[in-house]
Every structure is written in C-alpha cells, then in structure tokens.
Scaffold this active site. Structure first.
Site, mmCIF file in Angstrom:
data_model
loop_
_atom_site.group_PDB
_atom_site.id
_atom_site.type_symbol
_atom_site.label_atom_id
_atom_site.label_comp_id
_atom_site.label_asym_id
_atom_site.label_seq_id
_atom_site.Cartn_x
_atom_site.Cartn_y
_atom_site.Cartn_z
ATOM 1 N N LYS A 161 0.844 -1.197 0.000
ATOM 2 C CA LYS A 161 0.000 0.000 0.000
ATOM 3 C C LYS A 161 0.883 1.252 0.000
ATOM 4 C CE LYS A 161 -3.369 2.394 2.845
ATOM 5 N NZ LYS A 161 -4.136 2.372 4.090
ATOM 6 N N GLU A 177 10.955 -4.497 3.938
ATOM 7 C CA GLU A 177 11.036 -5.908 3.560
ATOM 8 C C GLU A 177 10.602 -6.100 2.102
ATOM 9 O OE1 GLU A 177 9.542 -4.632 6.168
ATOM 10 O OE2 GLU A 177 9.940 -5.796 7.993
ATOM 11 N N GLY A 230 -4.305 -1.806 5.627
ATOM 12 C CA GLY A 230 -3.512 -2.937 5.131
ATOM 13 C C GLY A 230 -4.116 -4.279 5.498
ATOM 14 N N ARG A 231 -4.530 -4.430 6.771
ATOM 15 C CA ARG A 231 -5.039 -5.732 7.216
ATOM 16 C C ARG A 231 -6.455 -6.016 6.731
ATOM 17 N NH1 ARG A 231 -3.785 -2.092 10.967
ATOM 18 N NH2 ARG A 231 -5.365 -1.287 12.393
ATOM 19 N N GLU A 238 -3.270 -5.959 15.604
ATOM 20 C CA GLU A 238 -2.855 -4.661 15.074
ATOM 21 C C GLU A 238 -4.008 -3.659 15.207
ATOM 22 O OE1 GLU A 238 0.394 -4.275 11.831
ATOM 23 O OE2 GLU A 238 -1.453 -3.821 10.756
ATOM 24 N N HIS A 287 -3.005 -32.710 20.188
ATOM 25 C CA HIS A 287 -1.831 -33.485 20.620
ATOM 26 C C HIS A 287 -0.674 -32.560 20.935
ATOM 27 C CE1 HIS A 287 -3.971 -37.120 19.480
ATOM 28 N NE2 HIS A 287 -4.458 -36.375 18.501
ATOM 29 N N LYS A 322 10.274 0.421 13.112
ATOM 30 C CA LYS A 322 10.712 0.727 11.741
ATOM 31 C C LYS A 322 11.709 1.885 11.766
ATOM 32 C CE LYS A 322 6.380 -0.372 9.369
ATOM 33 N NZ LYS A 322 5.315 0.172 8.536
#
Ligand SMILES: O=P(O)(O)OC[C@H]1O[C@](O)(CO)[C@@H](O)[C@@H]1O
Length: 554
Positions: free
Chosen positions: A210, A216, A271-272, A357, A388, A516
């Site tokens: 965005k 990254e 973004g999410r 977030e 398990h 950041k």
C-alpha cells in the site's frame, strides 16, 4: 472520551456485568446445560451463510441482554452506520475504513469525502479481470513468449497474510495454470528458496505494498528484479514480468514499474483489510476472477447481515461481546482460533494481525489512557493437530482461554472416514472443555479399571478436568469462496465492534512505526555506515551490534 463523559467502567451497563459475573462465577456450565435443555437452540445464530453455536459459554439470557445493553450504550449501532456511511472512523488518520466498499458490487454510491468511490472500485475489479484473463488466456506472456507458470507475490503484513490465507483456503478452486508463491520476510532464505524453484522466463512478480515504503517488500522486490535481469531479462522487459499494487504510484514508478502495470489502493482501505482490493490479485490469478468475485460476494453477505441484523442476532456482534465478556470480566488474557480444516490453517495468523494490530491499543480515541484491558493475544492452530500439542493447557492449565472452533460440514476431500472423525474430534474437544471431569468421575473410572484405592487417591486428582471452559463453534457448509469470504468479514466486524466498546481506533497502527524508525539507525551501525555523533543507544543493543560486527570481522 468520545462516548459520553462517564468512563466506560463506571457506566451502569458495565457495572451490571461486573455484578452479574460475580453471581455467575460459581455456576458450572454443566449446570447451565442441565437446567436449560433449550440452551443450544436459543444460543444459536446464523448470518452470511455461517452458523454459530455459542451455547458453551458462561452465560445466560440475562448475560446476553446485559452485553447487548453495553453494546447499545457504547453506540455500536450508530458506529456501524458510521462505518457504512464512510465517516472518518479512523480518527487518528482522519480517514474512513471502507473495506466493505470493496465487496459491495450493488453499484450503490459509497461516498468518501463527498466523492462516490463505487465506480473506481468497479473499474479496478474490471482491470483485475482483464489482467487475469490476459495472463490465463496467454495474451500476456513472458519476455520470450512463454506462458506464465508461476506468480510470486512480494508483500508483508496485510499485503501478505490475507492473500496467502485465501489462496490456501481455496486450494480446491485453483485452475492449475499458475502456481502461487508468497515472499514476505527480509530473510534471504525465503526468497532464495522460491527463486530456486521458478523460471525467469515464466514467472510473474506482484509487488504488493500500500505504502510502497515497506523495507522488507522493497528489498525483496530489488532482489527479484536483479534476479530477473541476471537471468536473461532486460530493463525494457521488466514491464512484462513486474506488476505492482499500491496507493503510492510515484514510488512504484521510481522503482521501475510501468504506470500501466500499477493497480490502485486507497487510503480508506487499511492494510489488514486489503485482501479484497487488488492486493487479492495473486488469489484471483490462481482461482480465477469468477471465484474471486464469489469471495467478495460472500464477504458482502456478511456485511449485509452485520449492517441489518438486530444486535442479539448479529453474528459479529454476538462474538465480539462474548470475547469482551471474557477479556474484561473474567480476566482472560488470550483467545484461541481452532480451525478444523487444513485449508484454513493460516486463519490464526491472519486473525492475529487483524485483531492485534487493530485493537492492541492503550489510549482511547480521544488520547486518554485506557483503564481496562483492550485486545487479547490471539493465537491458535489447526485441529486435530493442536489436540496433541497445546490443548492440554486449554483443558487443565490454570488460565482461562476462550476458543473458537471452526469446521465445515462437508469436506472437499472425502478420504476414508476422515471427515466424520475430524468432526467428532472437534465436537468432543468443545464438549470436554465445557463439561470436564469431576474427581468422583475420575475415581469411578479408575475403580472400573481395577485400580487399588490407594493408587486411585494418588492418581485421580491428576485426571480431574475442571471444564467450564468457554468456546464457540462456527459452522459452514463447505469451505467455498463465499463462506471463506463471509468468515473473514465476520472476524473483521467482530474486531471493529470490540474496538467500539474499548473506544480505541481499530484502524491505525502507530505501534509498529517505532521499530521501523529505529531499524534504519541500527542497520547503519551494523554495516558501519552510522554517521559521527549518531544517537546514543542502550548498552544491550550496542553490545549485540558489536557481537554481530566482530563475527563478521568488522
Ligand atoms: O502494504 P504495506 O504498506 O507495504 O504495509 C504492509 C504492512 O505493514 C504494516 O503497516 C505494519 O508494519 C501493516 O499494517 C501493513 O499491512
């Protein structure tokens, strides 16, 4: 305070729930079930193609009424309206949060600051459709005229988790022409492993960001571009292999992406919440546009339900208020998501970002410190594997961990009697969490096995399972584009409703910014590029930097 001047915890509705919790504290859910045989049919709600059994909760009709009274007091119906109207519900960034507009294909106008955005949404969907069609029908090919075989999506956070989840969830709908890969981390291993498997002549790269500022994503994109250029591609062929989705066209152009290859994003989509936009392109490329549109329509069905159903029959609202009940009145610190469907294995990771977030905040919308807990830790894993592994702690640990069990009624893969067995496992877990096993029951079991009284006394306490552990069971007919769309939208709205009660801004994420900002300074120190007189850092960070540098001989 943005919701009246009385602090949340002092309001009568909050206080009433506190008193009610104290009264309900010593009542086991076993008693609630035995004294109320209709419980399961009453505490059941459907919406957007999903069904929820929420009878296995520490609640009565009175609890539900009190939770909904709090929701009304906090203005949930008004805030839902505000979201659908396009108000600036993201107050700190002065923006609307209009992911619902991305899946509203009715053509009805949706306004952002007076401008109807519906036509732009439709135009983008049509562009996506054209692009998907061009690639699949081989009109858009690699620079040597070969058909694309692989699509590598480069993005992180919301530009990664949602598309990856949906792509996995809809595996039965892959047409098989293109294989999807996802790179997120700034860990060369991830990129290296993928580049080892794909062919530069037949690989399409989607740069998903965005902001087009995410370290990254940009670093991974540079690696992809260099790999392409070093393996037979040239600068003027980049346009054939690199496409971007971003709200920052100038930066994408700067990076070398042709303007024609840029799909838009908008600042009114967080973004999410972005998988429904062109960020969903890798999904659309692997399942086809028709299925992608079906995903949107499933989400839209949940939006309609959320917008119109009364609070008591509103799936996201009911789930939100129950989550809040444990978070704020029973001291639950975490919440677990347990999909019993291999295809939904990445759901916990996606919901972790969505919820944590969004509601991992500690001030109100007005900037006042919160005097109560906001969002819990979200975690989970696929069933029956978790049984398990970590379910032991759910059953006998000292913590209260509410759970959502999620399972389709029908599988895409009817292998032997697996699905019915999986279903049995899912139901037995939620039943065991609810009912548990008393000391007397444990003793009787051991006695029946022929154990001596002395050994029974020693072992029985370890076999006691307290029970009274709450859970929801969410059902869908099958994992289809529609039901997966509805499921994700359900959790988006659940998150929003909780944020309303806590009076936090569920659509910003300032907390991720500090790391950041600091990252750049630390990187410069690690590489020896820090300027003279750089900011003083703490001794721990400094000595770790030193360790790294001496390991690398600098
Ligand atoms: O799409 P972008 O701008 O690269 O951001 C990626 C992710 O980074 C975050 O800002 C968090 O670091 C998320 O909100 C977002 O989904």
């Amino acid at each position: 305070m943005s919701q009246g001047s009385v602090p949340l915890t002092s309001r009568p509705e909050w206080q009433a729930l506190k008193t009610h919790q104290a009264e309900l504290k010593s009542t086991h859910m076993r008693e609630l079930f035995s004294s109320d045989p209709d419980r399961a049919s009453r505490f059941f709600v459907r919406g957007g193609g999903l069904s929820l059994d929420y009878s296995r909760n520490r609640m009565t009709d009175d609890t539900l009424a009190k939770l909904m009274a709090l929701a009304r007091e906090c203005g949930v119906p008004e805030r839902i309206e505000a979201m659908f109207r396009g108000d600036h519900i993201n107050v700190t960034e002065k923006r609307p949060a209009l992911h619902i507009a991305l899946r509203d294909t009715s053509g009805a106008p949706i306004h952002v600051d007076g401008m109807d955005i519906a036509p732009e949404v439709e135009r983008t969907l049509n562009r996506m459709e054209q692009f998907v069609d061009d690639v699949l029908s081989k009109r858009w090919q690699g620079h040597t005229g070969k058909t694309f075989t692989d699509v590598v999506s480069i993005g992180i956070g919301g530009s990664f988790l949602g598309p990856k989840l949906v792509s996995e969830a809809l595996r039965p709908y892959w047409h098989g022409q293109l294989k999807g890969h996802y790179v997120a981390n700034i860990d060369g291993t991830q990129m290296a492993e993928i580049l080892r498997r794909v062919n530069p002549e037949t690989t399409l790269f989607l740069i998903q960001s965005k902001s087009f500022r995410t370290q990254e994503t940009l670093e991974n994109s540079k690696v992809a571009r260099n790999w392409f250029l070093n393996n037979g591609g040239s600068e003027d062929q980049i346009a054939k292999h690199f496409v971007a989705v971003t709200a920052n066209t100038p930066e994408a152009v700067n990076f070398g992406i042709s303007e024609d290859n840029i799909f838009p994003m908008w600042d009114w989509v967080g973004g999410r919440y972005s998988l429904w936009s062109a960020i969903g392109l890798p999904v659309a490329l692997t399942i086809g546009m028709e299925n992608f549109r079906a995903l949107l329509s499933g989400a839209n069905a949940m939006d309609q339900h959320f917008h119109t159903a009364p609070l008591e029959q509103n799936l996201p609202v009911v789930m939100a208020m129950l989550g809040l009940w444990y978070n704020n009145f029973w001291g639950a610190e975490t919440y677990t998501i347990l999909p019993y469907d291999h295809y939904l294995r990445s759901l916990p990771a996606h919901l972790q970002q969505l919820d944590m977030e969004s509601n991992g905040k500690s001030v109100t919308q007005g900037g006042e410190p919160l005097t109560y807990q906001s969002g819990p830790v979200i975690w989970g894993g696929v069933g029956a594997n978790g049984q398990h592994a970590f379910h032991q702690l759910l059953h006998q640990g000292t913590r209260l961990i509410p759970a959502d069990f999620i399972i389709p009624l029908e599988t895409h893969n009817p292998v032997a009697s697996h699905h019915v067995t999986l279903f049995a496992n899912c139901l037995s877990q939620s039943r065991a969490l609810m009912s548990g096993k008393t000391l007397d029951e444990a003793k009787a079991e051991l006695k029946a096995e022929g154990m001596s009284d002395e050994d029974i006394d020693k072992l029985a306490p370890h076999k006691v399972i307290p029970g009274n552990k709450p859970s929801n069971t969410l059902l869908m007919d099958k994992s289809t584009p529609e039901t997966v769309g509805a499921l994700i939208a359900l959790y988006e709205h659940r998150t929003f409703v909780q944020g309303i009660i806590w009076d936090v801004d569920s659509f910003d994420q300032w907390g991720v910014e500090l790391g950041k900002q600091m990252g750049k300074g630390i990187l410069d120190r690690l590489t020896g590029d820090a300027a003279e007189g750089s900011e003083v850092i703490d001794s721990s960070t400094a000595s770790l930097i030193q360790l790294y540098r001496s390991h690398h001989g600098s």
